[in-house]
Design an enzyme around this catalytic site. Structure first.
Site, PDB file in Angstrom:
ATOM      1  N   ALA A 234      66.161 -24.698  18.302  1.00 18.84           N
ATOM      2  CA  ALA A 234      66.165 -24.797  19.765  1.00 18.84           C
ATOM      3  C   ALA A 234      67.357 -25.596  20.295  1.00 18.84           C
ATOM      4  CB  ALA A 234      64.862 -25.449  20.235  1.00 18.84           C
TER       5      ALA A 234
ATOM      6  N   ASP B 245      62.605 -22.844  13.481  1.00 18.19           N
ATOM      7  CA  ASP B 245      62.685 -23.081  14.922  1.00 18.19           C
ATOM      8  C   ASP B 245      64.041 -23.725  15.198  1.00 18.19           C
ATOM      9  OD1 ASP B 245      62.328 -23.805  17.552  1.00 18.19           O
ATOM     10  OD2 ASP B 245      60.568 -25.076  17.216  1.00 18.19           O
TER      11      ASP B 245
ATOM     12  N   LYS C  90      68.498 -25.212  26.033  1.00 19.22           N
ATOM     13  CA  LYS C  90      69.241 -26.470  25.979  1.00 19.22           C
ATOM     14  C   LYS C  90      70.745 -26.230  25.927  1.00 19.22           C
ATOM     15  CE  LYS C  90      64.997 -27.720  24.565  1.00 19.22           C
ATOM     16  NZ  LYS C  90      63.879 -26.797  24.335  1.00 19.22           N
TER      17      LYS C  90
ATOM     18  N   TRP D 116      57.239 -31.219  16.635  1.00 17.49           N
ATOM     19  CA  TRP D 116      57.088 -31.017  18.079  1.00 17.49           C
ATOM     20  C   TRP D 116      55.588 -30.868  18.366  1.00 17.49           C
ATOM     21  CZ3 TRP D 116      57.164 -25.863  20.956  1.00 17.49           C
ATOM     22  CH2 TRP D 116      57.284 -26.063  22.343  1.00 17.49           C
TER      23      TRP D 116
HETATM   24  C1  LMR Z   1      60.672 -31.496  24.337  1.00 11.78           C
HETATM   25  O1  LMR Z   1      60.237 -31.565  23.187  1.00 11.78           O
HETATM   26  O2  LMR Z   1      60.784 -32.471  25.082  1.00 11.78           O
HETATM   27  C2  LMR Z   1      61.135 -30.155  24.844  1.00 11.78           C
HETATM   28  O3  LMR Z   1      61.087 -29.229  23.819  1.00 11.78           O
HETATM   29  C3  LMR Z   1      60.384 -29.743  26.044  1.00 11.78           C
HETATM   30  C4  LMR Z   1      58.995 -29.298  25.751  1.00 11.78           C
HETATM   31  O4  LMR Z   1      58.653 -28.194  26.162  1.00 11.78           O
HETATM   32  O5  LMR Z   1      58.226 -30.035  25.132  1.00 11.78           O
END
Ligand code: LMR
Length: 398
Positions: free
Chosen positions: A219, A217, A252, A136
């Site tokens: 999510a 993590d 989510k 991420w």
């Molecule tokens: C994403 O990766 O699209 C989500 O986790 C939203 C974000 O905050 O980046």
């Protein structure tokens, strides 16, 4: 009067900053006036019509809040304690009774990540954080923002749709005791490539043998295979390690994105050490946001407390998961080069496209995905799937 040379630095001296790529993408897509645009950028679940509705259970909970909430006075730094208690068995499963594990409410999973890294940096400022690339895009900046060194290892081979498991294990084997291993609990963001149960066993073995601190993590629990299945790695790690940190998000799986609902969980080797760690956590949270926002967590609390709403939420979660997996299968069956998408989990997969190809899809077809080739599978409405797939296949052919 100060001379020019003596003039104090001020806001006008700030250097330009590269804003977060996903946030940039939201703005770009919003600004595009082509009605046929396809937004597979930021990760939000959408239904077949392309909407992100508020869950019926959350609506009911919010109604109850409107009708019965008597006060909006402060709850304290830990936020809604009952919210964390109700989440406990969902996240921890058989470890829910372990009183060396404590959780507290945070503003979303991102707040939990920042808080967790702040805690780990306070405990060991020399620890390095190993993360698998790609990850991420906000992970490395958060790690660096607390002063820890972010060290990348290869996790995923884009063209093959496969995890570079041997490289991952080699990197973890090579780490120093006390280093932090950042792992994705399920529904890997950005690749959708989750560790198998056997791979988790191997990762847990290396992490515990090397004396690393796992920071998981999680999510998207419930968006992959199911609530318990998606927590497999978390629970296995808790079986094996005395020190574990978890960043959890309800944004989510309860579809409360903008309400920012998450939690941080800390396990140490003793009840006393956990209490000390949580005292640090509370103080750090106080310095950053003082107290977490209540509304979303209060709604989740009501849903989880009421057996009927809870049951209905599990149904809504299955509906969200089923659509993700159905869209995956549809895309995967369109072309052998997209077959890997059908074997992955969660909202994201990563297409083997160059940045130029991604930009061309944006220009020619109004398709908005991250420059990395990450796209939100469930961002597609039913009506958009074939057009999206055809455009991607055309790009792959080019
Ligand atoms: C994403 O990766 O699209 C989500 O986790 C939203 C974000 O905050 O980046």
């Amino acid at each position: 009067m100060l001379t020019t040379a003596e003039k104090a630095r001020g806001l006008a001296d700030l250097p330009p900053v590269q804003s977060d790529s996903l946030l940039q993408l939201i703005a770009l897509c919003n600004a595009d006036e082509r009605p046929e645009k396809i937004d597979v950028g930021v990760g939000v679940w959408r239904d077949g019509a392309g909407n992100t509705p508020i869950l019926k259970t959350i609506k009911q909970a919010e109604q109850r809040l409107v009708d019965s909430q008597a006060s909006k006075s402060y709850l304290g730094g830990a936020g809604d304690k009952r919210f964390a208690e109700l989440l406990r068995p969902i996240l921890l499963g058989q470890h829910a009774g372990d009183d060396r594990i404590t959780g507290l409410q945070t503003p979303g999973g991102c707040g939990a990540l920042r808080l967790g890294f702040e805690l780990l940096a306070a405990a060991n400022p020399n620890a390095r954080v190993l993360f698998g690339a790609p990850t991420w895009p906000n992970h490395p900046p958060i790690i660096r923002s607390v002063g820890l060194q972010a060290v990348e290892y290869p996790y995923y081979e884009r063209g093959q749709g496969a995890i570079r498991f041997e490289d991952m294990i080699a990197a973890l084997e090579d780490a120093n005791a006390g280093d932090i291993a950042l792992l994705h609990g399920c529904c890997h963001n950005p690749t959708g490539a989750d560790l198998s149960e056997d791979q988790w066993r191997e990762v847990v073995r290396v992490v515990s043998e090397r004396g690393l601190v796992p920071f998981i993590d999680i999510a998207y629990q419930g968006f992959g295979r199911g609530l318990d299945e998606d927590a497999f790695g978390v629970r296995l790690m808790l079986d094996a390690c005395d020190e574990v940190v978890l960043a959890q998000s309800c944004d989510k799986n309860f579809s409360v994105y903008r309400d920012r609902v998450g939690s941080l969980w800390v396990k140490t080797g003793s009840v006393e050490t956990t209490a000390t760690a949580m005292a640090h956590v509370s103080q750090i949270a106080r310095e950053m946001w003082s107290m977490p926002p209540d509304h979303g967590a209060a709604a989740v609390h009501i849903v989880l407390e009421d057996p009927q709403l809870r049951e209905e939420w599990l149904g809504e979660l299955s509906t969200m998961r089923d659509r993700i997996n159905a869209v995956r299968q549809r895309i995967a069956s369109a072309d052998p080069r997209l077959a890997f998408i059908g074997k992955q989990f969660g909202m994201f997969s990563m297409l083997p496209l160059s940045k130029e190809q991604v930009l061309k899809l944006r220009q020619d077809h109004a398709i908005y995905m991250a420059d990395s080739g990450r796209f939100n599978v469930v961002g597609l409405s039913d009506a958009q799937i074939d057009r999206f797939t055809a455009a991607v296949v055309e790009a792959l052919d080019a």
